[in-house]
Design an enzyme around this catalytic site. Structure first.
Site, PDB file in Angstrom:
ATOM      1  N   ARG A  79      67.451  40.531  43.554  1.00  0.00           N
ATOM      2  CA  ARG A  79      68.528  40.921  42.622  1.00  0.00           C
ATOM      3  C   ARG A  79      68.249  42.315  41.821  1.00  0.00           C
ATOM      4  O   ARG A  79      69.335  42.939  41.461  1.00  0.00           O
ATOM      5  CB  ARG A  79      68.578  39.949  41.477  1.00  0.00           C
ATOM      6  CG  ARG A  79      69.605  38.633  42.179  1.00  0.00           C
ATOM      7  CD  ARG A  79      69.497  37.392  41.217  1.00  0.00           C
ATOM      8  NE  ARG A  79      68.454  36.634  41.259  1.00  0.00           N
ATOM      9  CZ  ARG A  79      67.795  35.876  40.462  1.00  0.00           C
ATOM     10  NH1 ARG A  79      68.168  35.729  39.199  1.00  0.00           N
ATOM     11  NH2 ARG A  79      66.964  34.959  40.711  1.00  0.00           N
ATOM     12  N   GLU A 126      58.891  31.982  36.665  1.00  0.00           N
ATOM     13  CA  GLU A 126      59.272  30.767  35.957  1.00  0.00           C
ATOM     14  C   GLU A 126      59.393  29.506  36.725  1.00  0.00           C
ATOM     15  O   GLU A 126      59.230  28.444  36.046  1.00  0.00           O
ATOM     16  CB  GLU A 126      60.752  31.207  35.164  1.00  0.00           C
ATOM     17  CG  GLU A 126      61.138  30.229  34.165  1.00  0.00           C
ATOM     18  CD  GLU A 126      62.496  30.421  33.524  1.00  0.00           C
ATOM     19  OE1 GLU A 126      63.398  31.382  33.981  1.00  0.00           O
ATOM     20  OE2 GLU A 126      62.778  29.689  32.625  1.00  0.00           O
TER      21      GLU A 126
HETATM   22  C1  PRP Z   1      64.340  36.525  39.730  1.00  0.00           C
HETATM   23  C2  PRP Z   1      64.906  37.495  38.855  1.00  0.00           C
HETATM   24  C3  PRP Z   1      63.810  38.428  38.424  1.00  0.00           C
HETATM   25  C4  PRP Z   1      62.591  37.401  38.347  1.00  0.00           C
HETATM   26  C5  PRP Z   1      62.481  37.405  36.833  1.00  0.00           C
HETATM   27  O1  PRP Z   1      64.181  36.671  40.776  1.00  0.00           O
HETATM   28  O2  PRP Z   1      65.758  38.139  39.869  1.00  0.00           O
HETATM   29  O3  PRP Z   1      63.513  39.130  39.591  1.00  0.00           O
HETATM   30  O4  PRP Z   1      63.196  36.190  38.836  1.00  0.00           O
HETATM   31  O5  PRP Z   1      61.483  36.385  36.414  1.00  0.00           O
HETATM   32  P1  PRP Z   1      60.410  36.675  35.759  1.00  0.00           P
HETATM   33  O6  PRP Z   1      60.312  37.689  34.628  1.00  0.00           O
HETATM   34  O7  PRP Z   1      59.498  35.513  35.121  1.00  0.00           O
HETATM   35  O8  PRP Z   1      59.245  37.355  36.944  1.00  0.00           O
HETATM   36  P2  PRP Z   1      63.665  35.753  42.094  1.00  0.00           P
HETATM   37  O9  PRP Z   1      62.101  35.502  42.240  1.00  0.00           O
HETATM   38  O10 PRP Z   1      64.060  34.335  41.688  1.00  0.00           O
HETATM   39  O11 PRP Z   1      63.983  36.096  43.361  1.00  0.00           O
HETATM   40  P3  PRP Z   1      65.629  36.658  43.829  1.00  0.00           P
HETATM   41  O12 PRP Z   1      65.954  38.050  43.238  1.00  0.00           O
HETATM   42  O13 PRP Z   1      65.163  36.964  45.285  1.00  0.00           O
HETATM   43  O14 PRP Z   1      66.737  35.555  43.801  1.00  0.00           O
HETATM   44  N1  ADE Z   2      64.730  34.336  37.084  1.00  0.00           N
HETATM   45  C1  ADE Z   2      63.713  33.772  36.449  1.00  0.00           C
HETATM   46  N2  ADE Z   2      64.265  32.924  35.687  1.00  0.00           N
HETATM   47  C2  ADE Z   2      65.621  33.011  35.616  1.00  0.00           C
HETATM   48  C3  ADE Z   2      66.618  32.243  35.083  1.00  0.00           C
HETATM   49  N3  ADE Z   2      66.489  31.545  34.123  1.00  0.00           N
HETATM   50  N4  ADE Z   2      67.987  32.638  35.341  1.00  0.00           N
HETATM   51  C4  ADE Z   2      68.051  33.544  36.426  1.00  0.00           C
HETATM   52  N5  ADE Z   2      67.067  34.032  37.193  1.00  0.00           N
HETATM   53  C5  ADE Z   2      65.956  33.741  36.613  1.00  0.00           C
END
Ligand code: PRP
Ligand code: ADE
Length: 177
Positions: A64, A101
């Site tokens: 993302r 998370e």
């Molecule tokens: C999500 C989001 C951030 C991260 C935030 O990505 O896009 O990169 O989690 O969480 P944090 O602050 O606890 O590290 P995710 O790893 O779910 O991957 P994606 O973008 O591929 O969906």
């Molecule tokens: N990545 C980590 N925590 C999240 C949340 N609560 N919603 C969307 N993306 C996340």
């Protein structure tokens, strides 16, 4: 940023309870991108904040972070560098593992994508624990890049990521909670 624009952005982000695991309130930026004025305003706000700050590269973290980092790099006229999940980048990489998370993961960056003296802005959709951006900061610093700022569309303030990143010496900016 005026209140009307902030409301447009905030109201465009849908929240889904118990996804991907029970207890997680998932903030879904795909719904923001379905509203072109909200997506455009998001990039415009970030571009206004970071223009004229000497930034040479923007890093977006898979997946993302790409959605906001790449258009911001185009708006600022600077390079975009992707940080990716393992096994996706074709040239030589360095890697860092981190906790999420709702899980554990590893990130990689091309070794030659950052050079000493680069002033790097990290961009992601959302800040939760800060683990993703801490790992990304470590990757860039290992390659000699200067990372001082991280920008997000959404900050989840109760989870503590902002303080964690400030502890690494980063200025943290987010458009909404
Ligand atoms: C999500 C989001 C951030 C991260 C935030 O990505 O896009 O990169 O989690 O969480 P944090 O602050 O606890 O590290 P995710 O790893 O779910 O991957 P994606 O973008 O591929 O969906
Ligand atoms: N990545 C980590 N925590 C999240 C949340 N609560 N919603 C969307 N993306 C996340």
């Amino acid at each position: 940023m005026n209140q009307e624009t902030l409301d447009l952005i905030t109201n465009s982000i849908k929240s889904i309870q118990d996804y991907p695991k029970p207890g997680i309130l998932f903030r879904d930026v795909t719904s923001l991108m379905e509203v072109p004025e909200a997506y455009r305003a998001t990039i415009a706000i970030l571009a206004e904040k970071y223009q004229d700050q000497g930034i040479t590269k923007i890093i977006g973290t898979e997946a993302r972070g790409f959605l906001f980092g790449a258009p911001l790099a185009l708006a600022l006229g600077v390079a975009f560098v992707p940080v990716r999940k393992p096994g996706k980048l074709p040239r030589e990489v360095i890697a860092e593992s981190y906790e999420l998370e709702y899980g554990k993961d590893t990130l990689e960056i091309h070794k030659d994508a950052i050079v000493a003296g680069d002033k790097v802005l990290l961009v992601d959709d959302l800040l939760a624990t800060g683990g993703t951006i801490e790992a990304t900061t470590n990757l860039v610093r290992r390659l000699g890049g200067d990372v001082t700022d991280a920008a997000f569309v959404i900050n989840l303030p109760d989870i503590g990521g902002e303080a964690r990143l400030q502890g690494l010496g980063l200025n943290v900016y987010s458009i909404c909670d």
